[in-house]
Design a protein around this motif. Structure first.
Motif, PDB file in Angstrom:
ATOM      1  N   ARG A 165      -6.474  -9.735   4.715  1.00 54.47           N
ATOM      2  CA  ARG A 165      -6.315  -8.365   4.234  1.00 54.47           C
ATOM      3  C   ARG A 165      -5.588  -8.334   2.900  1.00 54.47           C
ATOM      4  O   ARG A 165      -4.566  -8.999   2.721  1.00 54.47           O
ATOM      5  CB  ARG A 165      -5.527  -7.524   5.248  1.00 54.47           C
ATOM      6  N   ASP A 166      -6.106  -7.537   1.979  1.00 48.05           N
ATOM      7  CA  ASP A 166      -5.401  -7.263   0.734  1.00 48.05           C
ATOM      8  C   ASP A 166      -4.167  -6.442   1.064  1.00 48.05           C
ATOM      9  O   ASP A 166      -4.276  -5.366   1.669  1.00 48.05           O
ATOM     10  CB  ASP A 166      -6.336  -6.474  -0.199  1.00 48.05           C
ATOM     11  N   PRO A 167      -2.956  -6.906   0.706  1.00 48.80           N
ATOM     12  CA  PRO A 167      -1.735  -6.174   1.066  1.00 48.80           C
ATOM     13  C   PRO A 167      -1.629  -4.793   0.432  1.00 48.80           C
ATOM     14  O   PRO A 167      -0.802  -3.984   0.850  1.00 48.80           O
ATOM     15  CB  PRO A 167      -0.607  -7.098   0.585  1.00 48.80           C
ATOM     16  N   ALA A 168      -2.473  -4.525  -0.570  1.00 46.25           N
ATOM     17  CA  ALA A 168      -2.447  -3.203  -1.210  1.00 46.25           C
ATOM     18  C   ALA A 168      -3.393  -2.219  -0.525  1.00 46.25           C
ATOM     19  O   ALA A 168      -3.459  -1.048  -0.925  1.00 46.25           O
ATOM     20  CB  ALA A 168      -2.805  -3.320  -2.684  1.00 46.25           C
ATOM     21  N   ARG A 169      -4.117  -2.684   0.490  1.00 43.89           N
ATOM     22  CA  ARG A 169      -5.067  -1.805   1.169  1.00 43.89           C
ATOM     23  C   ARG A 169      -4.519  -1.316   2.514  1.00 43.89           C
ATOM     24  O   ARG A 169      -3.529  -1.827   3.032  1.00 43.89           O
ATOM     25  CB  ARG A 169      -6.405  -2.528   1.380  1.00 43.89           C
ATOM     26  N   LEU A 170      -5.223  -0.347   3.042  1.00 43.39           N
ATOM     27  CA  LEU A 170      -4.851   0.246   4.323  1.00 43.39           C
ATOM     28  C   LEU A 170      -5.789  -0.283   5.402  1.00 43.39           C
ATOM     29  O   LEU A 170      -7.008  -0.261   5.246  1.00 43.39           O
ATOM     30  CB  LEU A 170      -4.944   1.772   4.231  1.00 43.39           C
ATOM     31  N   PHE A 171      -5.216  -0.762   6.497  1.00 41.87           N
ATOM     32  CA  PHE A 171      -5.986  -1.257   7.632  1.00 41.87           C
ATOM     33  C   PHE A 171      -6.159  -0.122   8.638  1.00 41.87           C
ATOM     34  O   PHE A 171      -5.172   0.467   9.097  1.00 41.87           O
ATOM     35  CB  PHE A 171      -5.252  -2.430   8.283  1.00 41.87           C
ATOM     36  N   VAL A 172      -7.408   0.209   8.952  1.00 44.34           N
ATOM     37  CA  VAL A 172      -7.667   1.184  10.014  1.00 44.34           C
ATOM     38  C   VAL A 172      -7.633   0.409  11.329  1.00 44.34           C
ATOM     39  O   VAL A 172      -8.580  -0.295  11.677  1.00 44.34           O
ATOM     40  CB  VAL A 172      -9.013   1.901   9.814  1.00 44.34           C
ATOM     41  N   ASP A 173      -6.514   0.516  12.028  1.00 47.83           N
ATOM     42  CA  ASP A 173      -6.232  -0.381  13.154  1.00 47.83           C
ATOM     43  C   ASP A 173      -6.873   0.150  14.438  1.00 47.83           C
ATOM     44  O   ASP A 173      -6.239   0.830  15.245  1.00 47.83           O
ATOM     45  CB  ASP A 173      -4.723  -0.539  13.327  1.00 47.83           C
ATOM     46  N   TYR A 174      -8.127  -0.208  14.623  1.00 50.57           N
ATOM     47  CA  TYR A 174      -8.879   0.170  15.809  1.00 50.57           C
ATOM     48  C   TYR A 174      -8.353  -0.502  17.062  1.00 50.57           C
ATOM     49  O   TYR A 174      -8.598  -0.068  18.192  1.00 50.57           O
ATOM     50  CB  TYR A 174     -10.367  -0.175  15.623  1.00 50.57           C
ATOM     51  N   ASN A 175      -7.605  -1.594  16.891  1.00 47.20           N
ATOM     52  CA  ASN A 175      -7.111  -2.338  18.050  1.00 47.20           C
ATOM     53  C   ASN A 175      -6.068  -1.566  18.843  1.00 47.20           C
ATOM     54  O   ASN A 175      -5.707  -1.966  19.947  1.00 47.20           O
ATOM     55  CB  ASN A 175      -6.538  -3.683  17.614  1.00 47.20           C
ATOM     56  N   CYS A 227       0.851  -1.199   0.000  1.00 43.51           N
ATOM     57  CA  CYS A 227       0.000   0.000   0.000  1.00 43.51           C
ATOM     58  C   CYS A 227       0.880   1.239   0.000  1.00 43.51           C
ATOM     59  O   CYS A 227       1.658   1.448   0.930  1.00 43.51           O
ATOM     60  CB  CYS A 227      -0.907  -0.011   1.225  1.00 43.51           C
ATOM     61  N   PRO A 228       0.779   2.105  -1.020  1.00 46.78           N
ATOM     62  CA  PRO A 228       1.663   3.262  -1.106  1.00 46.78           C
ATOM     63  C   PRO A 228       1.237   4.389  -0.173  1.00 46.78           C
ATOM     64  O   PRO A 228       0.086   4.459   0.285  1.00 46.78           O
ATOM     65  CB  PRO A 228       1.527   3.691  -2.571  1.00 46.78           C
ATOM     66  N   TRP A 229       2.163   5.288   0.086  1.00 47.79           N
ATOM     67  CA  TRP A 229       1.904   6.447   0.950  1.00 47.79           C
ATOM     68  C   TRP A 229       0.762   7.296   0.401  1.00 47.79           C
ATOM     69  O   TRP A 229      -0.020   7.870   1.172  1.00 47.79           O
ATOM     70  CB  TRP A 229       3.171   7.268   1.101  1.00 47.79           C
ATOM     71  N   GLN A 230       0.616   7.348  -0.908  1.00 44.56           N
ATOM     72  CA  GLN A 230      -0.464   8.137  -1.495  1.00 44.56           C
ATOM     73  C   GLN A 230      -1.840   7.648  -1.028  1.00 44.56           C
ATOM     74  O   GLN A 230      -2.773   8.436  -0.866  1.00 44.56           O
ATOM     75  CB  GLN A 230      -0.392   8.092  -3.030  1.00 44.56           C
ATOM     76  N   THR A 231      -1.962   6.343  -0.805  1.00 40.37           N
ATOM     77  CA  THR A 231      -3.221   5.803  -0.290  1.00 40.37           C
ATOM     78  C   THR A 231      -3.463   6.285   1.133  1.00 40.37           C
ATOM     79  O   THR A 231      -4.592   6.629   1.506  1.00 40.37           O
ATOM     80  CB  THR A 231      -3.209   4.268  -0.359  1.00 40.37           C
ATOM     81  N   VAL A 232      -2.409   6.298   1.950  1.00 41.69           N
ATOM     82  CA  VAL A 232      -2.530   6.812   3.313  1.00 41.69           C
ATOM     83  C   VAL A 232      -3.042   8.253   3.277  1.00 41.69           C
ATOM     84  O   VAL A 232      -3.957   8.626   4.028  1.00 41.69           O
ATOM     85  CB  VAL A 232      -1.183   6.742   4.053  1.00 41.69           C
ATOM     86  N   GLN A 233      -2.470   9.057   2.405  1.00 48.41           N
ATOM     87  CA  GLN A 233      -2.890  10.454   2.296  1.00 48.41           C
ATOM     88  C   GLN A 233      -4.358  10.562   1.874  1.00 48.41           C
ATOM     89  O   GLN A 233      -5.121  11.387   2.399  1.00 48.41           O
ATOM     90  CB  GLN A 233      -1.995  11.189   1.297  1.00 48.41           C
ATOM     91  N   ARG A 234      -4.752   9.722   0.930  1.00 49.73           N
ATOM     92  CA  ARG A 234      -6.125   9.751   0.430  1.00 49.73           C
ATOM     93  C   ARG A 234      -7.114   9.342   1.536  1.00 49.73           C
ATOM     94  O   ARG A 234      -8.154   9.996   1.730  1.00 49.73           O
ATOM     95  CB  ARG A 234      -6.243   8.838  -0.781  1.00 49.73           C
ATOM     96  N   VAL A 235      -6.792   8.275   2.252  1.00 50.54           N
ATOM     97  CA  VAL A 235      -7.684   7.810   3.313  1.00 50.54           C
ATOM     98  C   VAL A 235      -7.734   8.829   4.455  1.00 50.54           C
ATOM     99  O   VAL A 235      -8.787   9.015   5.086  1.00 50.54           O
ATOM    100  CB  VAL A 235      -7.243   6.425   3.821  1.00 50.54           C
TER     101      VAL A 235
END
Length: 319
Positions: free
Chosen positions: A222-232, A146-154
């Protein structure tokens, strides 16, 4: 004949901390030493103290620098001066207590660095009631592809949902590959409720951006290209690096507060022990007023109730 290890004395407010082996290299790629680490934490003093204030704090220590073993330390290291404060915690899994560092002044931070601490990992509750968190943590954790650009988008989606809720989020880089957002909450709920609220929020972010986001609990799902919102990260005794904490990585990156406006343009590599002091001197602590913006999580708990009625159960706390 025995020789005495080199040392320097550092004055911190009304304290004097003796720093031994100040020239020991902690970050070989940069040539940065233990004393460089001390000077970094002095430069961001108000910020790191604000981030750790009265919170139980686990220490990540590197007694030989990054080239040596990493020690995860719950108990305060032996030999602390009597002015270094602690808070006693109970750990049911092991049936014992531990007295963890509880920062109320910068001298305690510098003493911990003297004891080879690089990273500071505080709880999201304070010593007045360690069982009731006052900080909701949103951890945007990108998968390996998952690239940094995805983090920024999310992060933009997270900001959108927080605005709709009326919650003020305080973003910071993780010092790794992700982004954290902190929201101050009243200490009226236990860890389980805060985790349920965090999961409900994560699911709403996933609904709005299903292509980029996952809340799948099991790593294998988990799809390795996605971002996990880690509520844990809101589970009891789960900690993440504090704002202004250095990370134990070769680049000496720092978990650094940023503004929402900066998120689309920054990169984690922008923030290191070499760059953050000047930034802090210019703009100060971007999280300084977080205690002034407290958000009640009742609406999120209502979302959690709705999700559970619809068959979306809360996963167990340990993966």
């Amino acid at each position: 004949m025995a020789t005495t290890a080199p040392s320097v004395e550092i004055e911190v407010d009304n304290r004097v901390v003796k720093v031994t082996n100040p020239d020991r290299v902690y970050f070989p790629g940069l040539g940065a030493t233990k004393l460089d680490l001390v000077h970094y934490y002095l430069a961001v003093g108000p910020g790191i103290v604000n981030a750790l204030w009265e919170r139980p704090c686990m220490l990540h220590r590197f007694p030989k620098g990054l080239a040596g073993e990493k020690v995860h330390q719950k108990r305060l290291p032996a030999g602390a001066p009597d002015w270094v404060e602690t808070v006693r915690l109970w750990f049911p899994r092991w049936g014992r207590t531990a007295d963890e560092l509880c920062v109320t002044e910068l001298g305690a931070v510098i003493w911990a660095v003297q004891m080879s601490t690089v990273e500071f990992h505080p709880w999201n509750s304070r010593r007045e009631d360690t069982e009731r968190p006052d900080e909701w943590r949103i951890d945007l954790d990108p998968g390996p592809d998952c690239p940094w650009q995805t983090v920024q988008r999310v992060a933009g989606v997270v900001h959108e949902v927080l605005d709709e809720l009326g919650a003020v989020g305080y973003p910071k880089t993780s010092g790794g590959k992700g982004l954290h957002v902190y929201v101050r909450i009243p200490p009226t709920h236990g860890f389980q409720d805060v985790r349920r609220a965090a999961l409900a929020f994560a699911r709403e972010v996933e609904r709005r951006d299903p292509y980029d986001v996952t809340t799948a609990w099991w790593r294998k799902d988990r799809d390795p290209a996605r971002l996990f919102v880690d509520y844990n990260q809101n589970t009891r005794d789960h900690t993440i690096a504090a704002a202004y904490s250095v990370r134990g990585v070769p680049e000496a990156r720092v978990s650094t507060p940023v503004t929402w406006a900066e998120v689309p343009d920054v990169h984690p590599d922008d923030f290191t022990i070499e760059t953050v002091p000047a930034r802090f001197a210019e703009i100060g602590d971007l999280h300084a007023d977080i205690d002034d913006h407290v958000f009640a999580i009742d609406e999120l708990l209502a979302w959690a109730d709705r999700d559970e009625r619809e068959g979306h159960q809360t996963p167990p706390e340990d993966e």
